[in-house]
Scaffold this motif. Structure first.
Motif, PDB file in Angstrom:
ATOM      1  N   ASN A  24       2.397  -0.682  -5.207  1.00  0.00           N
ATOM      2  CA  ASN A  24       3.762  -0.730  -4.683  1.00  0.00           C
ATOM      3  C   ASN A  24       4.795  -0.540  -5.769  1.00  0.00           C
ATOM      4  OD1 ASN A  24       3.811  -1.281  -1.848  1.00  0.00           O
ATOM      5  ND2 ASN A  24       2.796  -3.210  -2.319  1.00  0.00           N
TER       6      ASN A  24
ATOM      7  N   GLN B 246       8.229  -1.009  -7.578  1.00  0.00           N
ATOM      8  CA  GLN B 246       9.205  -2.097  -7.595  1.00  0.00           C
ATOM      9  C   GLN B 246      10.568  -1.538  -7.984  1.00  0.00           C
ATOM     10  OE1 GLN B 246       8.047  -5.174  -6.653  1.00  0.00           O
ATOM     11  NE2 GLN B 246       6.053  -4.175  -6.385  1.00  0.00           N
TER      12      GLN B 246
ATOM     13  N   SER C  18       3.147  -2.977  -8.428  1.00  0.00           N
ATOM     14  CA  SER C  18       2.402  -4.218  -8.228  1.00  0.00           C
ATOM     15  C   SER C  18       0.988  -3.872  -7.793  1.00  0.00           C
ATOM     16  CB  SER C  18       3.081  -5.094  -7.179  1.00  0.00           C
ATOM     17  OG  SER C  18       2.906  -4.541  -5.908  1.00  0.00           O
TER      18      SER C  18
ATOM     19  N   THR D  62       0.251 -13.972  -2.303  1.00  0.00           N
ATOM     20  CA  THR D  62       0.981 -13.338  -1.203  1.00  0.00           C
ATOM     21  C   THR D  62       0.743 -14.080   0.099  1.00  0.00           C
ATOM     22  OG1 THR D  62      -0.741 -11.910  -0.309  1.00  0.00           O
ATOM     23  CG2 THR D  62       0.407 -11.112  -2.263  1.00  0.00           C
ATOM     24  N   GLY D  63       1.528 -13.688   1.110  1.00  0.00           N
ATOM     25  CA  GLY D  63       1.314 -14.244   2.441  1.00  0.00           C
ATOM     26  C   GLY D  63       0.052 -13.703   3.076  1.00  0.00           C
ATOM     27  N   GLY D  64      -0.547 -12.688   2.457  1.00  0.00           N
ATOM     28  CA  GLY D  64      -1.759 -12.080   3.000  1.00  0.00           C
ATOM     29  C   GLY D  64      -3.016 -12.677   2.393  1.00  0.00           C
TER      30      GLY D  64
ATOM     31  N   ARG E 204      -3.928 -13.349  -0.842  1.00  0.00           N
ATOM     32  CA  ARG E 204      -4.523 -12.759  -2.042  1.00  0.00           C
ATOM     33  C   ARG E 204      -3.513 -12.793  -3.159  1.00  0.00           C
ATOM     34  NH1 ARG E 204      -5.358  -6.917   0.596  1.00  0.00           N
ATOM     35  NH2 ARG E 204      -3.211  -6.473   1.145  1.00  0.00           N
TER      36      ARG E 204
ATOM     37  N   ASP F 226      -1.099 -11.150  -6.148  1.00  0.00           N
ATOM     38  CA  ASP F 226      -0.309  -9.973  -6.476  1.00  0.00           C
ATOM     39  C   ASP F 226       0.046 -10.008  -7.960  1.00  0.00           C
ATOM     40  OD1 ASP F 226       1.375  -7.820  -6.476  1.00  0.00           O
ATOM     41  OD2 ASP F 226       2.645  -8.514  -4.826  1.00  0.00           O
TER      42      ASP F 226
ATOM     43  N   LYS G 151       1.701  -0.124   9.030  1.00  0.00           N
ATOM     44  CA  LYS G 151       0.747  -1.098   8.501  1.00  0.00           C
ATOM     45  C   LYS G 151       0.100  -1.910   9.628  1.00  0.00           C
ATOM     46  CE  LYS G 151       4.706  -4.003   7.435  1.00  0.00           C
ATOM     47  NZ  LYS G 151       5.486  -4.623   6.366  1.00  0.00           N
TER      48      LYS G 151
ATOM     49  N   LYS H  53      -2.086  -5.535  10.374  1.00  0.00           N
ATOM     50  CA  LYS H  53      -2.526  -6.831   9.846  1.00  0.00           C
ATOM     51  C   LYS H  53      -3.297  -7.585  10.920  1.00  0.00           C
ATOM     52  CE  LYS H  53       1.642  -7.049   7.053  1.00  0.00           C
ATOM     53  NZ  LYS H  53       2.873  -7.754   6.732  1.00  0.00           N
TER      54      LYS H  53
ATOM     55  N   GLY I 273       5.367 -10.221  12.764  1.00  0.00           N
ATOM     56  CA  GLY I 273       6.144 -11.319  12.190  1.00  0.00           C
ATOM     57  C   GLY I 273       7.452 -10.885  11.583  1.00  0.00           C
ATOM     58  N   GLY I 274       7.891  -9.676  11.931  1.00  0.00           N
ATOM     59  CA  GLY I 274       9.049  -9.094  11.235  1.00  0.00           C
ATOM     60  C   GLY I 274      10.362  -9.770  11.524  1.00  0.00           C
TER      61      GLY I 274
HETATM   62  C1  HEM Z   1      10.075  -5.086   8.086  1.00  0.00           C
HETATM   63  C2  HEM Z   1       9.977  -4.555   6.966  1.00  0.00           C
HETATM   64  C3  HEM Z   1       9.062  -4.998   5.855  1.00  0.00           C
HETATM   65  C4  HEM Z   1       9.080  -4.405   4.658  1.00  0.00           C
HETATM   66  C5  HEM Z   1       9.967  -3.243   4.249  1.00  0.00           C
HETATM   67  C6  HEM Z   1       8.067  -5.058   3.873  1.00  0.00           C
HETATM   68  C7  HEM Z   1       7.782  -4.696   2.569  1.00  0.00           C
HETATM   69  C8  HEM Z   1       6.785  -5.249   1.825  1.00  0.00           C
HETATM   70  C9  HEM Z   1       6.454  -4.825   0.501  1.00  0.00           C
HETATM   71  C10 HEM Z   1       7.169  -3.739  -0.270  1.00  0.00           C
HETATM   72  C11 HEM Z   1       5.409  -5.572   0.102  1.00  0.00           C
HETATM   73  C12 HEM Z   1       4.680  -5.429  -1.161  1.00  0.00           C
HETATM   74  C13 HEM Z   1       5.134  -6.351  -2.216  1.00  0.00           C
HETATM   75  C14 HEM Z   1       4.323  -6.029  -3.439  1.00  0.00           C
HETATM   76  O1  HEM Z   1       4.724  -5.143  -4.180  1.00  0.00           O
HETATM   77  O2  HEM Z   1       3.265  -6.633  -3.630  1.00  0.00           O
HETATM   78  C15 HEM Z   1       5.075  -6.454   1.171  1.00  0.00           C
HETATM   79  C16 HEM Z   1       4.054  -7.358   1.129  1.00  0.00           C
HETATM   80  C17 HEM Z   1       3.778  -8.236   2.131  1.00  0.00           C
HETATM   81  N1  HEM Z   1       4.445  -8.380   3.305  1.00  0.00           N
HETATM   82 FE1  HEM Z   1       5.996  -7.277   3.921  1.00  0.00          FE
HETATM   83  N2  HEM Z   1       7.468  -6.048   4.579  1.00  0.00           N
HETATM   84  C18 HEM Z   1       8.042  -6.057   5.804  1.00  0.00           C
HETATM   85  C19 HEM Z   1       7.728  -6.903   6.817  1.00  0.00           C
HETATM   86  C20 HEM Z   1       6.758  -7.873   6.728  1.00  0.00           C
HETATM   87  C21 HEM Z   1       6.388  -8.753   7.800  1.00  0.00           C
HETATM   88  C22 HEM Z   1       6.998  -8.718   9.149  1.00  0.00           C
HETATM   89  C23 HEM Z   1       5.422  -9.580   7.335  1.00  0.00           C
HETATM   90  C24 HEM Z   1       4.656 -10.702   7.986  1.00  0.00           C
HETATM   91  C25 HEM Z   1       4.878 -11.279   9.058  1.00  0.00           C
HETATM   92  C26 HEM Z   1       5.166  -9.203   5.998  1.00  0.00           C
HETATM   93  C27 HEM Z   1       4.202  -9.791   5.245  1.00  0.00           C
HETATM   94  C28 HEM Z   1       3.833  -9.340   4.030  1.00  0.00           C
HETATM   95  C29 HEM Z   1       2.719  -9.873   3.291  1.00  0.00           C
HETATM   96  C30 HEM Z   1       1.777 -10.955   3.752  1.00  0.00           C
HETATM   97  C31 HEM Z   1       2.681  -9.174   2.090  1.00  0.00           C
HETATM   98  C32 HEM Z   1       1.704  -9.396   0.983  1.00  0.00           C
HETATM   99  C33 HEM Z   1       0.920  -8.210   0.688  1.00  0.00           C
HETATM  100  C34 HEM Z   1      -0.554  -8.324   0.886  1.00  0.00           C
HETATM  101  O3  HEM Z   1      -1.150  -9.351   0.583  1.00  0.00           O
HETATM  102  O4  HEM Z   1      -1.102  -7.314   1.347  1.00  0.00           O
HETATM  103  N3  HEM Z   1       5.981  -8.174   5.649  1.00  0.00           N
HETATM  104  N4  HEM Z   1       5.936  -6.244   2.217  1.00  0.00           N
END
Ligand code: HEM
Ligand SMILES: Cc1cc2nc3c(=O)[nH]c(=O)nc-3n(C[C@H](O)[C@H](O)[C@H](O)COP(=O)(O)OP(=O)(O)OC[C@H]3O[C@@H](n4cnc5c(N)ncnc54)[C@H](O)[C@@H]3O)c2cc1C
Ligand code: SF4
Ligand code: FES
Lengths: 818, 103
Positions: free
Chosen positions: A565, A567, A573, A606-608, A610, A612, A681, A683, A718-719
């Motif tokens: 990703n 930054q 990242s 991360t929320g996933g 794992r 980062d 994406k 999940k 979850g957005g």
């Molecule tokens: C709506 C637009 C969203 C954008 C633009 C976005 C963008 C991103 C980006 C850029 C990262 C990567 C961060 C990194 O560099 O490691 C990321 C990671 C993550 N996002 Fe989002 N996100 C969005 C919505 C969400 C939503 C709705 C959720 C959950 C309900 C979420 C959960 C996560 C999680 C858990 C990760 C951790 C990455 C992993 O473990 O794979 N994101 N997001």
């Protein structure tokens, strides 16, 4: 002999909204093709006629509603004759002649003369002080009358009449609206709603005379109109009479030149008249027997006309469903489609006179075909979208009337009540754009579409989750002028007129396997697309022809090209996969070593589930991956429109409540889906019991263990706007979990449009449709599942292949010694 | 006055892609190659918030910044309307399949 003209000449008669829009569309797709001349009877450049109402109401100025400044005509080498009315079209010599004798020759002629107010044929209708409501001149006259006189009468209680009456009242006049019908807007509203509207307008100080027919206008001593007399003899004072009893297409000029007219200039689906050199657009046109009086359909006509004038010959205009909105501040009224109802239609009505809310929905064959809303119009655009998409509503019918937020359906795409938001409320959190800034841009720059708002304000241009809200703001700012494009016909981007649907179907049907083939076959307007269409086309290619189409890295967003990703400071990242959220001391040690070796500034969980590693230099990526690979770890695809994670709870392996082994199930699913690319994406989560610690209710696929097996939920998100996943079915074994969820994801991969999340895909096609494919058709389900496994059969870790197969040059900077 | 420096072979830059040239001072330069094998060079710093343009998607004679999607003209370094801004450009030429940069 004179030299032949270098370029063909295009003459436009009518410097108004439809005509100039056609020229703009033409310049966009084929600049410099014609020598263009425009004649306008009004002494102004093109302005936004629909905003005359706010001008009259004192909410805007004439300067603010100009759409094309004089400079625009100059910059585009357009010869503009303002204040010149064309009197004659000589179709034999192919020239037009204006009142003052000015002549211009044409090779193609475009007629866009709009319409004129219908003036009741009664005595006194030509007195000073009796006007229609159509242009700047009328508006100025009304503003002037409001300064000098007291009594105004508006004839006609339709949208235009009510907007005029409201404006005049705000300017201090004593205003009476005379209306022939039994209640206001009797064509849009039924009696109860019409009375509700009347009551709110009376509260603003307007007076109404219903079921009243005007007989004559009476001249005063000054020569100006002084009174109005009705049938039956009643008479009231009137220093200004505004006729708003309808409009008539302005086709007399065309008719007198012998072009076939029938209540409008008759055109075919390419906007061509019976004279092939002459095109016509706008309110002066009769298309399939319909003359439109709202800008949205006229803009669709403009697009088609421009394409044919440019010689591309693509696209037909096949008619429009329209919606209208009353532009009186403080009163919400919205109507769309066949709001009158008719044969074979059913109506759902919600009526709350005390709360001041009325809604009527007209339904035919399980589809919404029309509706009226009064008092609470927040859901207007949503209904209109359902209507345009011809979405089957039978599964949401019970709660449809209560609006989007109460429909037990999914995927509201961030819509909420735009009209109620304060001006300083933030709409687009990504780019920090407020409602006020969006409204300002829409008005000042004359924006009509979501794309235009995105470009000018950046709202909805990043994660896009506020797009629904922006559409609502558009709708409430410009009223009926806004029409959301039906999803399946909306062009992908400015590079093509084709929709996602059409492009994907062609890729499958014509077996296209490269972007070059797609661009050639589909006549792309740009040589190699743009950042919007190229990633989409690439995805459609590799998902439709998994082994035959070759992935094109240069069509992917940088994150998918660099497998990390980006930054904000240009570093990357790195997120190694932890299957089902599980790890080992060895893996943790390798991660710690890598973090130290490559001087990673930030390490985050991360929320996933794992880890980062943030802030890695691009040139260090390949070596870091090699180290992680050596410890047995692979890419987590945290960067992709792809499978992200399968989150799990502790489950029956350890937990005292657990009924199923959620960790094991999660790992199986994550292994099955490894390296799966998708429209957006994806999940997943697996919980071991209904306490649901893994939060499966907001995942694209959520699995919840119960005593007798598993429950499957789909389409959660979850957005910004949380969407709760919908129950799909219950299954009994791990194998079935894989088969059902795999089949659903493959369906989404084949039918979802690029950048459409599962919840939006589900909102578009309906849960019943998905159930039909996955639950009711066993063979079909197995086939989807098989195709998923087949496309993923040679999935490889992109971190490893970036060393082995792909050139890794992109990671290596060229060093310059100076 | 310009001083042509050999940078790389044309084929070292992917079509519709780019390479980064690191300088000791003055910041990175992005070298782009489009589908027609035209080569362009810009300061690798988006006029919006300094995003690395080299990482963007190249199309026609434009590159889309990876951070917030501004489009920048490759020939002149100007942001495409309605965005406003510019980043400095550098002369490049291709001779015998080799790319030279004027620095
Ligand atoms: C709506 C637009 C969203 C954008 C633009 C976005 C963008 C991103 C980006 C850029 C990262 C990567 C961060 C990194 O560099 O490691 C990321 C990671 C993550 N996002 Fe989002 N996100 C969005 C919505 C969400 C939503 C709705 C959720 C959950 C309900 C979420 C959960 C996560 C999680 C858990 C990760 C951790 C990455 C992993 O473990 O794979 N994101 N997001
Ligand atoms: C007060 C008001 C409020 C409105 N509100 C809304 C709304 O909320 N939503 C909506 O969708 N629509 C609304 N409309 C309708 C909308 O403005 C029209 O549908 C639209 O402007 C029609 O575009 P057009 O190009 O066909 O005609 P016009 O915009 O009227 O342009 C025609 C032009 O041609 C010129 N012309 C005519 N004959 C000649 C000739 N012989 N030679 C040279 N020039 C000539 C006219 O002077 C005029 O300038 C509103 C209209 C008014 C008046
Ligand atoms: S969801 Fe149930 S099984 Fe899983 S951790 Fe929570 S309580 Fe335990
Ligand atoms: S930094 Fe380039 S668009 Fe924001």
């Amino acid at each position: 002999m004179s030299n032949p003209p270098v370029k063909p000449r295009l003459v436009l008669i009518g410097n108004g909204m439809a005509g100039v829009r056609t020229v703009e569309e033409l310049l966009k797709i084929k600049p410099d093709h014609y020598d263009i001349t425009i004649f306008g009877a009004e002494p102004h450049p093109n302005y936004n006629r629909i905003l005359l109402s706010p001008v009259l109401a004192g909410e805007m100025t004439i300067q603010e509603i100009v759409l094309n400044e004089l400079d625009w005509y100059k910059e585009n080498n357009i010869k503009l004759h303002t204040g010149k009315q064309i009197k004659t079209i000589d179709r034999v010599k192919r020239k037009v002649i204006a009142e003052d004798g000015t002549e211009e020759d044409y090779d193609r002629l475009l007629i866009a003369t709009g319409s004129t107010p219908f003036m009741l044929p009664i005595p006194g209708n030509d007195l000073p002080g009796v006007i229609g409501y159509r242009d700047i001149k009328d508006t100025d006259e009304m503003i002037e009358a409001a300064r000098l006189h007291k009594h105004a009468v508006v004839i006609g209680g339709g949208l235009l009449g009510l907007e005029a009456a409201n404006g005049l009242k705000l300017r201090g006049m004593d205003v009476t609206v005379v209306h022939l019908g039994p209640w206001l807007l009797e064509r849009q509203l039924d009696e109860i709603a019409g009375k509700m509207l009347q009551k709110s307008l009376e509260d603003k100080g307007l007076k109404f005379l219903l079921e009243t027919q005007t007989e004559a206008l009476i001249q005063g001593e000054s020569g100006r109109v002084a009174a109005i007399r009705f049938k039956g003899g009643m008479q009231i004072p009137a220093d200004l009479v505004v006729m708003a009893a309808g409009i008539r297409p302005n086709y007399s000029l065309a008719e007198s030149s012998g072009i076939y007219c029938n209540r409008g200039i008759v055109v075919n689906d390419t906007m061509q008249t019976y004279d092939p050199k002459v095109y016509a657009v706008g309110e002066c046109v009769s298309h399939r027997g319909i003359a439109y009086g709202l800008v949205a359909p006229l803009f669709e006509q403009a697009k088609v006309a421009a394409n044919h004038l440019a010689g591309y010959g693509i696209g037909r205009y096949t008619g429009s469903v329209t919606s209208t909105k009353l532009k009186v501040t403080g009163i919400d009224l919205f109507s769309a489609g066949e709001y009158m109802g008719g044969k074979d239609t059913e109506e759902i009505v919600l009526n709350d006179p005390h709360g001041g809310v009325y809604k009527k929905l007209v339904i035919k064959d399980n589809k919404l075909v029309g509706g009226v809303m009064y008092g609470d119009t927040a859901d207007g655009p949503w209904y209109f979208q359902l209507l345009k998409d011809k979405r089957d509503i039978h599964d949401i019918r019970d709660s449809l009337i209560f609006g989007q937020s109460l429909v037990g359906d999914v995927g509201h795409a961030g819509k909420s009540k735009a009209a109620e938001m304060a001006d300083n409320a933030e709409v687009c959190g990504c780019n920090g754009v407020t409602k006020g800034a969006i409204v300002q841009a829409i008005k000042a720059k004359g924006l009509f579409t979501l794309d235009e708002v995105k470009k000018h304000t950046k709202a909805a241009s990043s994660c896009g989750s506020c797009a629904g809200l922006v559409e609502q703001i558009l709708a409430s700012t410009i009223g009926g002028a806004y029409t959301p494009a039906a999803l399946d016909t909306k062009p992908m981007c400015a590079c093509t007129d084709h929709s996602h649907k059409v492009v994907r179907e062609a890729i499958v049907a014509k077996n296209l396997t490269s972007k070059e083939a797609v661009f050639a076959e589909m006549q792309w307007k740009t040589p190699n697309g743009c950042d919007k269409c190229r990633p989409a086309v690439n995805y459609y290619l590799i998902s439709s022809h998994p082994h035959a189409a070759k992935d094109d890295p240069q069509s992917r967003f940088i994150n998918e090209r660099a497998h990390a990703n980006i930054q904000k400071d240009g570093t990357y990242s790195v997120v190694p996969r932890m299957w089902g959220g599980l790890t080992t001391p060895d893996e943790l040690r390798a991660i710690a070593d890598a973090a130290e070796k490559y001087k990673v500034p930030t390490v985050k969980v991360t929320g996933g589930q794992r880890i980062d590693l943030l802030g890695v230099k691009k040139e260090d990526l390949p070596a870091m991956w090699a180290d992680l690979n050596a410890a047995g770890m692979v890419s987590g695809h945290a960067y992709g429109k792809s499978i992200r994670t399968v989150k799990t709870c502790v489950g029956a392996e350890h937990c005292r409540f657990g009924t199923q082994k959620s960790m094991t199930m999660g790992i199986k699913l994550e292994k099955m889906l490894f390296d799966m690319y998708s429209p957006h994406k994806v999940k997943l989560a697996v919980s071991g019991c209904p306490r649901n610690c893994a939060e499966a209710g907001i995942k694209d696929v959520g699995v919840i263990g119960v005593d007798s097996g598993y429950e499957l939920y789909i389409g959660g998100n979850g957005g910004i706007k949380t969407e709760v996943a919908q129950f799909l079915c219950k299954v009994t074994s791990d194998e079935e979990v894989m088969e059902y969820s795999g089949a659903f994801l493959q369906l989404y991969r084949e039918e979802g449009w690029y950048l459409e999340r599962t919840c939006h895909y589900m909102e578009r096609v309906g849960l019943d449709y998905i159930k039909g494919k996955i639950l009711e058709d066993e063979e079909g389900r197995k086939a989807y599942y098989f195709r998923l496994l087949d496309s993923l059969k040679d999935a490889k870790d992109p971190w490893a292949t970036s060393r082995e197969e792909q050139p890794i040059k992109q990671f290596i900077p060229i060093k310059l010694e100076a | 006055m310009s001083n042509w420096k050999l940078i790389c072979k044309l084929d070292d830059i992917p079509q519709l892609g780019s390479r980064v040239v690191q300088r000791v001072t003055g910041g990175d330069i992005a070298i782009f190659r489009n589908a027609e094998d035209e080569v362009f060079a810009l300061h690798d710093k988006c006029p919006h918030k300094a995003g690395p343009l080299s990482q963007g998607i190249v199309h026609g004679r434009k590159v889309t910044c990876p951070l917030h999607g501004w489009n920048i003209g490759l020939e002149d370094g100007q942001a495409v309307a309605p965005d406003v801004g510019s980043c400095s450009k550098f002369d490049v030429k291709v001779e015998n399949g080799e790319v030279y940069l004027a620095v």
